[in-house]
Design a protein around this motif. Structure first.
Motif, PDB file in Angstrom:
ATOM      1  N   THR A 146      20.150  -4.443 120.188  1.00  0.00           N
ATOM      2  CA  THR A 146      19.449  -3.767 121.280  1.00  0.00           C
ATOM      3  C   THR A 146      17.952  -3.960 121.124  1.00  0.00           C
ATOM      4  O   THR A 146      17.466  -4.480 120.109  1.00  0.00           O
ATOM      5  N   PHE A 147      17.197  -3.507 122.141  1.00  0.00           N
ATOM      6  CA  PHE A 147      15.739  -3.581 122.059  1.00  0.00           C
ATOM      7  C   PHE A 147      15.228  -2.806 120.844  1.00  0.00           C
ATOM      8  O   PHE A 147      14.373  -3.285 120.098  1.00  0.00           O
ATOM      9  N   ALA A 148      15.764  -1.591 120.651  1.00  0.00           N
ATOM     10  CA  ALA A 148      15.273  -0.748 119.555  1.00  0.00           C
ATOM     11  C   ALA A 148      15.601  -1.358 118.193  1.00  0.00           C
ATOM     12  O   ALA A 148      14.758  -1.370 117.285  1.00  0.00           O
ATOM     13  N   LYS A 149      16.820  -1.904 118.030  1.00  0.00           N
ATOM     14  CA  LYS A 149      17.201  -2.480 116.740  1.00  0.00           C
ATOM     15  C   LYS A 149      16.398  -3.739 116.452  1.00  0.00           C
ATOM     16  O   LYS A 149      15.953  -3.967 115.307  1.00  0.00           O
ATOM     17  N   ALA A 150      16.205  -4.573 117.484  1.00  0.00           N
ATOM     18  CA  ALA A 150      15.404  -5.787 117.293  1.00  0.00           C
ATOM     19  C   ALA A 150      13.976  -5.426 116.897  1.00  0.00           C
ATOM     20  O   ALA A 150      13.368  -6.077 116.033  1.00  0.00           O
ATOM     21  N   LEU A 151      13.444  -4.386 117.521  1.00  0.00           N
ATOM     22  CA  LEU A 151      12.063  -3.994 117.239  1.00  0.00           C
ATOM     23  C   LEU A 151      11.906  -3.511 115.796  1.00  0.00           C
ATOM     24  O   LEU A 151      10.901  -3.794 115.132  1.00  0.00           O
ATOM     25  N   ARG A 152      12.919  -2.803 115.272  1.00  0.00           N
ATOM     26  CA  ARG A 152      12.867  -2.379 113.862  1.00  0.00           C
ATOM     27  C   ARG A 152      12.806  -3.594 112.940  1.00  0.00           C
ATOM     28  O   ARG A 152      12.066  -3.604 111.949  1.00  0.00           O
ATOM     29  N   THR A 153      13.607  -4.614 113.278  1.00  0.00           N
ATOM     30  CA  THR A 153      13.611  -5.833 112.467  1.00  0.00           C
ATOM     31  C   THR A 153      12.292  -6.590 112.605  1.00  0.00           C
ATOM     32  O   THR A 153      11.760  -7.139 111.629  1.00  0.00           O
ATOM     33  N   PHE A 154      11.753  -6.602 113.820  1.00  0.00           N
ATOM     34  CA  PHE A 154      10.487  -7.306 114.070  1.00  0.00           C
ATOM     35  C   PHE A 154       9.377  -6.800 113.147  1.00  0.00           C
ATOM     36  O   PHE A 154       8.531  -7.589 112.695  1.00  0.00           O
ATOM     37  N   LEU A 155       9.370  -5.508 112.885  1.00  0.00           N
ATOM     38  CA  LEU A 155       8.302  -4.925 112.074  1.00  0.00           C
ATOM     39  C   LEU A 155       8.330  -5.440 110.641  1.00  0.00           C
ATOM     40  O   LEU A 155       7.342  -5.302 109.907  1.00  0.00           O
ATOM     41  N   ARG A 156       9.473  -6.037 110.234  1.00  0.00           N
ATOM     42  CA  ARG A 156       9.562  -6.632 108.902  1.00  0.00           C
ATOM     43  C   ARG A 156       9.326  -8.145 108.939  1.00  0.00           C
ATOM     44  O   ARG A 156       9.495  -8.831 107.932  1.00  0.00           O
ATOM     45  N   GLN A 157       8.953  -8.662 110.101  1.00  0.00           N
ATOM     46  CA  GLN A 157       8.731 -10.097 110.275  1.00  0.00           C
ATOM     47  C   GLN A 157       7.243 -10.458 110.373  1.00  0.00           C
ATOM     48  O   GLN A 157       6.896 -11.532 110.861  1.00  0.00           O
ATOM     49  N   ASP A 158       6.383  -9.558 109.935  1.00  0.00           N
ATOM     50  CA  ASP A 158       4.936  -9.789 109.913  1.00  0.00           C
ATOM     51  C   ASP A 158       4.405 -10.267 111.273  1.00  0.00           C
ATOM     52  O   ASP A 158       3.739 -11.295 111.368  1.00  0.00           O
ATOM     53  N   PRO A 159       4.677  -9.503 112.364  1.00  0.00           N
ATOM     54  CA  PRO A 159       4.212  -9.940 113.694  1.00  0.00           C
ATOM     55  C   PRO A 159       2.773  -9.529 113.958  1.00  0.00           C
ATOM     56  O   PRO A 159       2.259  -8.562 113.383  1.00  0.00           O
ATOM     57  N   ASP A 160       2.113 -10.282 114.815  1.00  0.00           N
ATOM     58  CA  ASP A 160       0.828  -9.865 115.368  1.00  0.00           C
ATOM     59  C   ASP A 160       1.032  -9.276 116.763  1.00  0.00           C
ATOM     60  O   ASP A 160       0.402  -8.280 117.125  1.00  0.00           O
TER      61      ASP A 160
END
Length: 480
Positions: A286-300
């Motif tokens: 989901t959007f929320a689950k992907a976003l949690r993972t994104f925060l561990r992917q060093d995004p700008d």
């Protein structure tokens, strides 16, 4: 000029190439004969040749050449202009070829969607051009199942499942292009309705400078998206161009030293250098689950296709508070309505005030054809209010229709934007959960969508009929 009207069944009797070559329009078919409209001086008609081509006795009903030209442009878009119509009956060719023709025509016409709808005795096929559905084909209902199964197979859908909605995807290739198609099926009383969304992979036409922002709006928008952290929200109904605005924004921000992640449903364009993820709710992505993972992917920079629920909204706020730029969309009617909507969803007003950079609302309107638009007589009467002094001075144009716009009266669309930057004063208004900021917007010269729509009417860009839905909830005398 005599106007020629024909239905979809008659339209399918001949191809676009035949119609333009012989300069004819089908009138009626009966038994072993076909009657065509043609002009009296048409030198391209050889009756014996046409008898052989159509396998029936051919007769002609003479009308003016202007009427023929009008009908050809309306019903058989000339493929030499990149909008060729190739209409064939499924019974005369293989299913795969017919499906390819449907998709090719929709792509050439810059259509966004193809609708295939079974009814009691016929199957109707329509394509959406400039936001409006146009009927293109009708098939016998007996021919529909083979077309449905072909689409399902190409989209990796279950052909045995007819009771539940399904979603799939296929790739379509031609000699000159390649694009993806999102397929959605929906069970109806006469069978499964199919909607095919054409997803272009070509981003060459997407430019932030040509979307529709005026100079002041573009300056505010570019200033906002260059911030290192915060949230930029774009709102509007389905089909208002929000995704195109987001992609144009990403293309501005896409740099070699920037890590950009997106979670989308669907991925409509692919952009080199950006990490794009397809939403898959069926497996829990989901959007929320992907976003949690994104925060561990060093995004700008993070782009969320849509904020649908409180979990996604809170994760977006968290991402912004921890030093990321977040771009997303919300289904609301105005820039201030987006803020109210998030607060109603449960986002704390103080968190929203601290993180929100820009709230943008947008709509798409069709642009009048510059070659045939004409002055409107007493346009104020359509606004359903008395013609006072300010309304009498209103100038407006109406759609007419000509060969260049295929007798629709409109040629292309443009976006109207309501751009609301968040400054210190607006932060306080958000924290106080103020419901009306009309005075604030007026002081800063920020115009509503309704005001911009009426301005577009006044300068002759569009018609009152086109923008009427945007004006119904406003006091028009204040906008003029």
């Amino acid at each position: 000029m005599e106007a020629i009207e024909i239905n979809t069944e008659l339209q399918q009797l001949i191809t676009s190439e035949q119609a333009w070559h012989y300069k004819i329009i089908p009138k009626e078919i009966s038994g072993a004969g076909i009657t065509f409209y043609s002009s009296a001086g048409n030198a391209g008609i050889i009756e014996e040749e046409m008898d052989l081509v159509f396998g029936k006795s051919v007769k002609f009903n003479h009308v003016t050449s202007e009427a023929i030209t009008h009908a050809l442009s309306r019903y058989y878009r000339n493929h030499t202009e990149g909008n060729g119509q190739q209409v064939h009956q499924l019974a005369n060719q293989d299913v795969d070829g017919f499906l390819g023709r449907i998709i090719s025509e929709a792509h050439q016409s810059r259509s966004s969607d193809i609708h295939i709808e079974p009814m009691k005795e016929k199957c109707r096929i329509r394509i959406r051009i400039d936001g409006k559905l146009i009927e293109k084909y009708k098939l016998d209902v007996k021919e529909y199942p083979s077309l449905l199964n072909k689409i399902k197979v190409k989209s990796n859908l279950d052909i045995a499942e007819k009771r539940l909605p399904q979603d799939g995807r296929m790739e379509f290739r031609t000699q000159n292009s390649r694009f993806d198609i999102r397929v959605s099926t929906l069970p109806s009383i006469y069978g499964e309705k199919i909607v095919m969304r054409l997803l272009s992979n070509d981003t060459t036409d997407i430019n932030i400078n040509s979307l529709g922002f005026n100079e002041s709006q573009l300056s505010s928008y570019l200033t906002g998206i260059k911030r290192n952290q915060g949230i930029v929200l774009i709102s509007g109904p389905t089909g208002s161009g929000k995704t195109t605005t987001l992609y144009a924004t990403l293309m501005v921000l896409n740099k070699q030293d920037t890590n950009i992640l997106t979670i989308e449903d669907p991925v409509e364009y692919t952009i080199e250098g950006i990490n794009q993820v397809q939403l898959k709710e069926s497996i829990g992505l989901t959007f929320a689950k992907a976003l949690r993972t994104f925060l561990r992917q060093d995004p700008d920079i993070i782009m969320l296709g849509e904020i649908r629920d409180i979990d996604t909204a809170q994760m977006a706020i968290r991402a912004a508070l921890t030093g990321h730029l977040v771009l997303s969309t919300v289904h609301t009617n105005s820039a201030w309505g987006t803020i109210s909507r998030l607060i109603d969803m449960g986002v704390p007003a103080y968190n929203l005030a601290d993180t929100l950079i820009l709230s943008v609302a947008q709509r798409l309107i069709r642009v009048l054809c510059p070659h045939c638009k004409t002055n409107e007589e007493q346009p104020g009467e359509k606004l359903n209010i008395s013609l006072n002094g300010s309304l009498k001075a209103l100038k407006a144009f109406r759609a007419v229709g000509c060969e260049r716009c295929h007798y629709t009266g409109y040629k292309g669309r443009k976006a109207l934007y309501e751009v609301l930057p968040v400054d210190r004063e607006l932060e306080q208004l958000i924290k106080q959960q103020v419901t009306d900021i009309d005075v604030y917007m007026k002081e800063r010269g920020i115009h509503s969508i309704a005001k911009l729509a009426l301005d577009a009417v006044k300068v002759g860009e569009t018609s009152i009929d086109e923008v009427m839905p945007l004006l119904l909830n406003d006091d028009l005398t204040k906008l003029l």
